[in-house]
Write an enzyme that holds these catalytic residues in place. Sequence first.
Site, PDB file in Angstrom:
ATOM      1  CD  GLU A  70      -2.855   1.247   2.347  1.00 18.70           C
ATOM      2  OE1 GLU A  70      -2.548   0.645   3.388  1.00 18.70           O
ATOM      3  OE2 GLU A  70      -3.870   1.930   2.208  1.00 18.70           O
TER       4      GLU A  70
ATOM      5  N   GLY B 270       3.187   1.591  11.331  1.00 20.76           N
ATOM      6  CA  GLY B 270       2.787   0.935  12.568  1.00 20.76           C
ATOM      7  C   GLY B 270       2.394  -0.496  12.270  1.00 20.76           C
ATOM      8  CB  ALA B 271       0.081  -2.490  11.848  1.00 20.76           C
TER       9      ALA B 271
ATOM     10  CD  GLU C 219      -5.002  -1.790   5.660  1.00 15.51           C
ATOM     11  OE1 GLU C 219      -4.054  -1.373   6.354  1.00 15.51           O
ATOM     12  OE2 GLU C 219      -5.607  -1.093   4.835  1.00 15.51           O
TER      13      GLU C 219
ATOM     14  CD  GLU D 187      -3.441  -2.233  10.783  1.00 15.30           C
ATOM     15  OE1 GLU D 187      -3.806  -2.516   9.630  1.00 15.30           O
ATOM     16  OE2 GLU D 187      -3.034  -1.105  11.097  1.00 15.30           O
TER      17      GLU D 187
END
EC number: 3.4.11.3
Length: 1010
Positions: free
Chosen positions: A293, A422-423, A425, A459
């Site tokens: 992304e 951070g993370a 998905e 997420e």
Amino acid sequence: YPSFNRIQLPRNMIENSMFEEEPDVVDLAKEPCLHPLEPDEVEYEPRSSRLLVRGLGENEMDEDEEDYESSAKLLGMSFMNRSTGLRSNASGYSQSSDGSCSVPSLRTMVVCAVVLLIAVSVIMVIYLLPKCTFTKEGCHKKNHTMELIYPLATNGKRFPWAKNRLPSNVVPLHYDLILQPNLTTTEFAGSVQITVNVIQVTWNIILHSSGLNITKATLTSAGWNQAKPVEVLEYPVHDQIAVVAPDALLVGQNYTLSIDYSSNLSDTYYGFYKVSYKDEHAEKRWLAATQFEPLAARSAFPCFDEPAFKATFLIKIKRDEQHSTLSNMPKVQLSGIVQDEFSMSLKMSTYLVAFIVANLKNISKETNRTLVSIYAMPQKLGQVEHALDTAVKLLEFYQKYFHIEYPLQKLDLVAIPDFQAGAMENWGLITFRETTLLYDDKTSSAMDKKLVTAVIAHELAHQWFGNLVTMEWWNDLWLNEGFATFMEYIAMERTFPELQTDEEFLKLRFKTMMKDSLNASRPISSAVQSSEQIEEMFDTVASLLLMLKKYIKHDSFQAGIENYLHNHSYGSTRSDDLWDSMNEITNGTLDVKKLMKTWILQKGFPLVTVKRKGKSLYVQQERFLRSVESENWTSDASYLWHIPLSYTTSNCSSFLCPYAYLLDQKSATIELQEEVKWVKFNVDMNGYYIVHYAEDDWNTLINLLRTDPIALSTKDRAHLINNIFSLVGIGKVSLLKAFHLLDYLENENHTAPISQALFQLNLIYDLVEKRGMQNLAARVVDRVKKLLGSKIDQQTWTDNGTLSEREFRSTVLAFACSHHLGNCGTTATELFKEWKASNGTKSLPTDVMKTVFTAGAKTDDGWEFLLSMYTSSVSEAEKHKMLEALASTEDVRKLIWLMQTSLEGDLIRAQELSHIIATVSQSLPGHLLAWDFVKENWEKLIRKWHALNLETAYISQPEMHIFLTLQVKTFFESKSEKISQLRCVKEAIETIQLNIKWMERNLAALQQWL
Ligand SMILES: [Zn+2]
């Protein structure tokens, strides 16, 4: 309202239709004047000014254009910004706020109409004579760009597509992907077979590819007896390739495009990248993972890399014997020892595809036919239990809340040792930074626990909102992300009430409003900017969704969401689709779309002024704006919101309470049933507006706080403090009155209002301290001591109490120690000594751990010991606190060493650098140092980080010295015009100016109060 005419659209239509085989003008034509509130259809803006004149190469593009490209690459997501920029440059009739033609006076409109006519004629001529050049006329701000007719492929041939976005004449159905990454050489080989369906007859298939070395390409169809080799044209400016078919591709037919290629694993954090880490035997190991992304799937395999082109994926990965692999779907077979095959995916967007090659270990648990696993480096497997329990509980919660089952048989959550965001998905394979997934009882604090839970909740919400239903184009990303952030709070509140996240959400709203009240704020749904700017909007959106939920009541809201997800499963949507789904539920009683648009298309938020007279409440709205020009507090009179007001009164006891009123006019009168002693608006601050009362009503409320504080909820009390200081900021209320309100704090026992007061006083402290008024700063601290001294003294150096008490202890003791209050420093130093004497084996209370480390890092000895502990610790939570302490030293050499070492990325991972810079720049000398460091290493930094995280980290310090501000401004201006236009840069500069203004106005009152 920014509702402008859309006369620019036909012009674009003409431009588009000229050069495309299949003019997709439908989208452009569809909307013109139907929705005056609709923002610019940024996504459909053709890259018209990219049309190249034959004979002129790309290198002769005008400078502005190049600038767009490079800054866009830099920003990752800001490609959306390019089209907007173009719009404001090229077609100045639009609503853009910075173009010189942004306010369409009648005269401008007439001029524009004439220009339009001329342009149309010119274009017609060009259409007939495609080899000539023309200069576009319009309400340009500057540069009359040379329009170039054909883009040229790398081999000099005409590239058959001129737009940034792919045509919709061919759509992908399925991908068969085989990858063979070599972790030793950093190369990877790939082979992809894409089954496509033809919607309109064409000779070309246009798709994305970035940095891939294509070695072979063939096309087959059921009708052909064998695969035919095809020519592939490349147009790197748009990351596109065009496959030239040997025959016309027929409508309704499926074709299979096979491409063999190779490329290198990236050494950034973007795309298919490689990172090193130390295993349990301290040996260097490599791991390959993906972060696609928004635009990087194309750098791992040729694909239709736009979120709306959903397809199924069958992924196979060839690997070395010692590695194992993960992907979105479960593994179906290990064929031999070197190739893993994963089962076919559901229909999904390319940016959610993911795979990992590594040596990680996991623990798993099954829930409702889904196997949930947490993966980490083997030596950290002891820290994953919390994540597993949390993920399982939240997965169960979401399935119930949305009434839609999680559709995959497995869900992996993976802690990647070096990770920028951070993370992420990715469907079925969520990747995390270690600090956002690992939790260690001994070293993770209450806040760390909250963070891990929140990130997992966020997420997981995306698995539905984002993955199952996806935004059609990136301009609606705010909806995806804002929603996930909102759900994160809802899910945590329901599933983990002990975390008291509603207070966290309140803090978030305070913070967001502070930013949104600046002139630099933007409407949520206009031009989508860089990823950072989008991120800033997520919190606003989350706050607006809360307001909506409170207004239409929770059940309707939930039903609306469920309706939306059901209607659009495996599909793509625009923001309107969500409001439409809500409207189906409200069924004519309330037009959610109309209401929400007033919040999403206008910038900022309202100030509601309440005047009470007998039983009548006279309410009035205007824009709340912190502005540097003091005469001009209330800005544009044309702003109008539909505000769901809520209020409570002294007589509030019936089931109707709190009361609701929809203010959709500039002003209105609300009649109360009976006379009341007091009234408070914006109950629990669930609404996104500031409230101002008449003098008498303020005094009544201040008095109420003093005599009977619990008549108001804790959130209402915290809100009153925040609200009154906001009003001081715009000069509506005197600083003395705000201080007067704070006097009740001696009787306050709840953490939310105290934290808010401490926050406001801290701002004032910073303001006077950085201005060199040390004496005054000391008096601010004294005042805090007087108000909160007893609470500070009550704190114990333990981890006891409720979560909110523990968090409060962290804040208060950190404040006390850094301002040398009481014996805070002595206790902290004492604890550090004990910890050091035990060689780091004595366990410290986690909530005050950072404070203890910071006290210890003040001496050379302590600092070095801390560093050695840092390098050997396996707890990211602990390391994080150590690093902050290390970076808080005042020793310049140490600070430089820290930044340099992190840039190298060996001893201190590169992912920590932005955090280090942010910590270093908190002190004034550190600030200068960090600034020099950023300047010196600028090129390296942007290459590695791709996005401007660093800059954000650096700039987000609201209290910069004015001299630095000028430097910052000049620096960014010299780098790129686009960067200096970034919201964070503008915000920083505006904040500084506002602070200066604030001081001028309030210095006298400050001296008086102190
Ligand atoms: Zn998100």
